[in-house]
Design a protein around this motif. Structure first.
Motif, PDB file in Angstrom:
ATOM      1  N   ILE A 191       0.848  -1.195   0.000  1.00 52.36           N
ATOM      2  CA  ILE A 191       0.000   0.000   0.000  1.00 52.36           C
ATOM      3  C   ILE A 191       0.883   1.245   0.000  1.00 52.36           C
ATOM      4  N   ASN A 192       0.725   2.057  -1.024  1.00 52.32           N
ATOM      5  CA  ASN A 192       1.511   3.290  -1.144  1.00 52.32           C
ATOM      6  C   ASN A 192       0.599   4.504  -1.002  1.00 52.32           C
ATOM      7  N   ALA A 193       0.028   4.661   0.197  1.00 51.98           N
ATOM      8  CA  ALA A 193      -0.921   5.751   0.439  1.00 51.98           C
ATOM      9  C   ALA A 193      -0.270   6.964   1.093  1.00 51.98           C
ATOM     10  N   HIS A 194       0.829   6.743   1.809  1.00 53.46           N
ATOM     11  CA  HIS A 194       1.510   7.850   2.488  1.00 53.46           C
ATOM     12  C   HIS A 194       2.548   8.499   1.565  1.00 53.46           C
ATOM     13  N   SER A 195       2.812   9.766   1.824  1.00 57.13           N
ATOM     14  CA  SER A 195       3.792  10.495   0.999  1.00 57.13           C
ATOM     15  C   SER A 195       5.163  10.568   1.667  1.00 57.13           C
ATOM     16  N   GLN A 196       5.269  10.055   2.896  1.00 57.84           N
ATOM     17  CA  GLN A 196       6.538  10.092   3.628  1.00 57.84           C
ATOM     18  C   GLN A 196       6.711   8.808   4.447  1.00 57.84           C
ATOM     19  N   ASP A 197       7.842   8.716   5.124  1.00 56.34           N
ATOM     20  CA  ASP A 197       8.180   7.646   6.065  1.00 56.34           C
ATOM     21  C   ASP A 197       6.968   7.249   6.907  1.00 56.34           C
ATOM     22  N   VAL A 198       6.666   5.938   6.970  1.00 53.50           N
ATOM     23  CA  VAL A 198       5.555   5.450   7.790  1.00 53.50           C
ATOM     24  C   VAL A 198       6.131   4.932   9.111  1.00 53.50           C
ATOM     25  N   LYS A 199       5.657   5.502  10.213  1.00 53.62           N
ATOM     26  CA  LYS A 199       6.250   5.253  11.521  1.00 53.62           C
ATOM     27  C   LYS A 199       5.629   4.083  12.281  1.00 53.62           C
ATOM     28  N   LYS A 200       4.326   3.857  12.069  1.00 49.69           N
ATOM     29  CA  LYS A 200       3.625   2.903  12.945  1.00 49.69           C
ATOM     30  C   LYS A 200       2.474   2.227  12.201  1.00 49.69           C
ATOM     31  N   LEU A 236      -6.687  -1.905   9.370  1.00 48.56           N
ATOM     32  CA  LEU A 236      -5.315  -1.525   9.673  1.00 48.56           C
ATOM     33  C   LEU A 236      -5.187  -0.003   9.733  1.00 48.56           C
ATOM     34  N   ALA A 237      -4.445   0.490  10.710  1.00 49.56           N
ATOM     35  CA  ALA A 237      -4.169   1.924  10.828  1.00 49.56           C
ATOM     36  C   ALA A 237      -2.668   2.147  10.734  1.00 49.56           C
ATOM     37  N   SER A 238      -2.271   3.242  10.094  1.00 50.20           N
ATOM     38  CA  SER A 238      -0.853   3.590   9.977  1.00 50.20           C
ATOM     39  C   SER A 238      -0.684   5.082  10.233  1.00 50.20           C
ATOM     40  N   SER A 239       0.491   5.450  10.743  1.00 48.74           N
ATOM     41  CA  SER A 239       0.781   6.871  10.973  1.00 48.74           C
ATOM     42  C   SER A 239       2.125   7.207  10.367  1.00 48.74           C
ATOM     43  N   SER A 240       2.295   8.504  10.017  1.00 51.27           N
ATOM     44  CA  SER A 240       3.411   8.837   9.150  1.00 51.27           C
ATOM     45  C   SER A 240       4.043  10.197   9.405  1.00 51.27           C
ATOM     46  N   TYR A 241       5.221  10.340   8.843  1.00 55.22           N
ATOM     47  CA  TYR A 241       5.964  11.596   8.787  1.00 55.22           C
ATOM     48  C   TYR A 241       5.204  12.640   7.956  1.00 55.22           C
ATOM     49  N   ASP A 242       4.189  12.184   7.197  1.00 55.10           N
ATOM     50  CA  ASP A 242       3.388  13.132   6.403  1.00 55.10           C
ATOM     51  C   ASP A 242       2.260  13.764   7.225  1.00 55.10           C
ATOM     52  N   ASN A 243       2.300  13.561   8.557  1.00 54.31           N
ATOM     53  CA  ASN A 243       1.380  14.187   9.530  1.00 54.31           C
ATOM     54  C   ASN A 243      -0.004  13.546   9.576  1.00 54.31           C
ATOM     55  N   THR A 244      -0.212  12.456   8.861  1.00 51.98           N
ATOM     56  CA  THR A 244      -1.548  11.849   8.815  1.00 51.98           C
ATOM     57  C   THR A 244      -1.572  10.442   9.395  1.00 51.98           C
TER      58      THR A 244
END
Length: 345
Positions: free
Chosen positions: A149-158, A168-176
Motif C-alpha cells: 500500500i503506497n498511500a503515504h507520501s513520507q516515512d511510515v512510523k507505525k 489496519l491503521a498507519s501513521s506517518s511523517y506526512d502528519n496523517t
C-alpha cells in the motif's frame, strides 16, 4: 474530588546496550519482549512467587541492524521483529526455544513497525520507503505478501490493527493517520480513511478496547482523540462511500514539552500512557462528565525522570491492570505499577 494517581517503579532492567526502542507484552501478560540498538530481542519473565523480572532469553542472529519493534501473535507462539536492515524476522518456539524460522523481505529500507491482526492470519509492516505491506500467513507457516500500500507520501512510523476487525491503521511523517481494509470485490486493500489534524509527524497510535476510538501522539507535542462515526450516525457527521468517518474530538496540548513518541491505551482501565522526549511518562484519564462527542481527559500522573533520556515506548500489561512497561534511550526497561488516588477538596 479529583482523580489522581502515581506510577511506582517496580523494576529497572538492564541488559541491552544502546537505545531500547520498544517493549511488547505477550497475550497472557506473563512475558514481555524488548528490542533495540544492540540488534537483540530480549524476553523477560517472572518466576512464580518472585517479584523480580528476569531476562530468560536473548534472541540474536535475526538482524544485521537496529531492531525497531517487536510484536506477538495473538496465540503467543510467534514473535515478529522489525529492523533497520529492511527485514522482518518471524520467531517461533516449535523446537521449545524461540528461533528465527522466516525472514520477510521486500521493503527498500528500514522497517519501522510490525503488528499482527487479531485473527492471527495477517501481519502488517511499514517502512521509511513510505509503504505499508500486508502479509498473509498460512497453516504451514508460509508468509505471502497480500498487498503493498503506497498511500503515504513520507516515512511510515507505525502500524496497528483494530482490536476486533481486520482494519489496519498507519501513521506517518506526512502528519496523517490512514485506515485500510480489504476490498473483497477486487481482492485488494484500500484506503478507507485519512485522519488529518496533527501539524507534524504522527509517531504513535492506539485503539481503545472498543475500536471506536483512536489516540495519536505527535512531534507537534500533542495527543489527539479520534471518534468513529458510522454511516447514518445520529450526530449527523457526514460519511462518504458508506465508510465510517473519524473525527478529532479532543486535543491534549500543553502537557508535553517535547515530541511524544508513543502512546498506549489500556484495555482494562481505559487509562492512556504517553512516552515523551522530555524523559517523562504521563497518564491521562477520561473525566466522569466526559461526553462521547466532546470528551475531556485529565492528566492524573507524571513521572518526570522515568528514564534518564528519551522514553521511546510504553505498553500496558494486557491482563494485570495498571502494570506498565517502558523503554528508553538510557538502555533500560522499566516496569511501573499505576495506583489511583482520590483527592478530596
Amino acid at each position: 474530588m479529583a482523580a489522581s494517581g502515581r506510577l511506582d517503579l517496580v523494576d529497572s532492567l538492564t541488559g541491552h546496550r544502546g537505545r531500547v526502542w520498544n517493549v511488547s507484552w505477550n497475550p497472557t501478560g506473563t512475558v514481555f519482549a524488548s528490542c533495540g540498538e544492540d540488534k537483540t530481542v530480549r524476553l523477560w519473565t517472572k518466576s512464580s512467587g518472585q517479584r523480580t523480572w528476569m531476562n530468560k532469553t536473548v534472541l540474536t542472529d535475526g538482524h544485521q541492524r537496529t531492531i525497531r519493534e517487536v510484536a506477538w501473535s495473538p496465540c503467543g507462539n510467534y514473535l515478529a521483529s522489525a529492523s533497520f536492515d529492511a527485514t522482518t524476522a518471524i520467531w517461533d518456539r516449535k523446537s521449545g526455544e524461540f528461533e528465527c524460522n522466516a525472514t520477510l523481505e521486500g521493503h527498500e529500507n528500514e522497517v519501522k513497525s510490525v503488528c499482527w491482526a487479531k485473527s492471527g492470519n495477517l501481519l502488517a509492516t511499514c517502512s521509511r520507503d513510505k509503504s505499508v505491506w500486508v502479509w498473509e500467513t498460512s497453516e504451514d507457516d508460509e508468509y505471502e505478501c497480500a498487498a503493498v500500500i503506497n498511500a503515504h507520501s513520507q516515512d511510515v512510523k507505525k502500524v496497528i490493527w483494530h482490536p476486533h476487525d481486520d482494519i489496519l491503521a498507519s501513521s506517518s511523517y506526512d502528519n496523517t493517520i490512514k485506515l485500510f481494509r480489504e476490498d473483497i470485490s477486487d481482492n485488494d486493500w484500500i484506503n478507507c480513511g485519512t485522519l488529518a489534524s496533527h501539524e507534524s509527524t504522527v509517531w504513535g497510535i492506539a485503539f481503545d478496547k472498543t475500536g471506536t476510538r483512536l489516540a495519536s501522539c505527535s512531534d507537534d507535542k500533542t495527543v489527539k482523540i479520534w471518534q468513529q462515526y458510522l454511516p447514518g450516525n445520529p450526530e449527523g457527521v457526514v460519511t462518504q462511500s458508506n465508510e465510517p468517518t473519524w473525527k478529532c474530538v479532543c486535543t491534549l496540548s500543553g502537557y508535553h514539552s517535547r515530541v511524544v513518541y508513543d502512546i498506549a491505551w489500556c484495555h482494562q482501565t481505559d487509562l492512556i500512557a504517553t512516552a515523551c522526549g522530555d524523559d517523562a511518562i504521563r497518564v491521562f484519564k477520561e473525566t466522569p462528565s466526559s461526553h462521547k462527542n466532546q470528551p475531556e481527559f485529565e492528566l492524573i500522573c507524571t513521572v518526570h525522570r522515568a528514564h534518564t533520556q528519551d522514553v521511546n515506548s510504553v505498553a500496558w500489561n494486557p491482563k494485570e491492570a495498571g502494570l506498565l512497561a517502558s523503554a528508553g534511550d538510557d538502555s533500560r526497561v522499566n516496569l511501573w505499577q499505576f495506583k489511583e488516588e482520590t483527592i478530596i477538596f
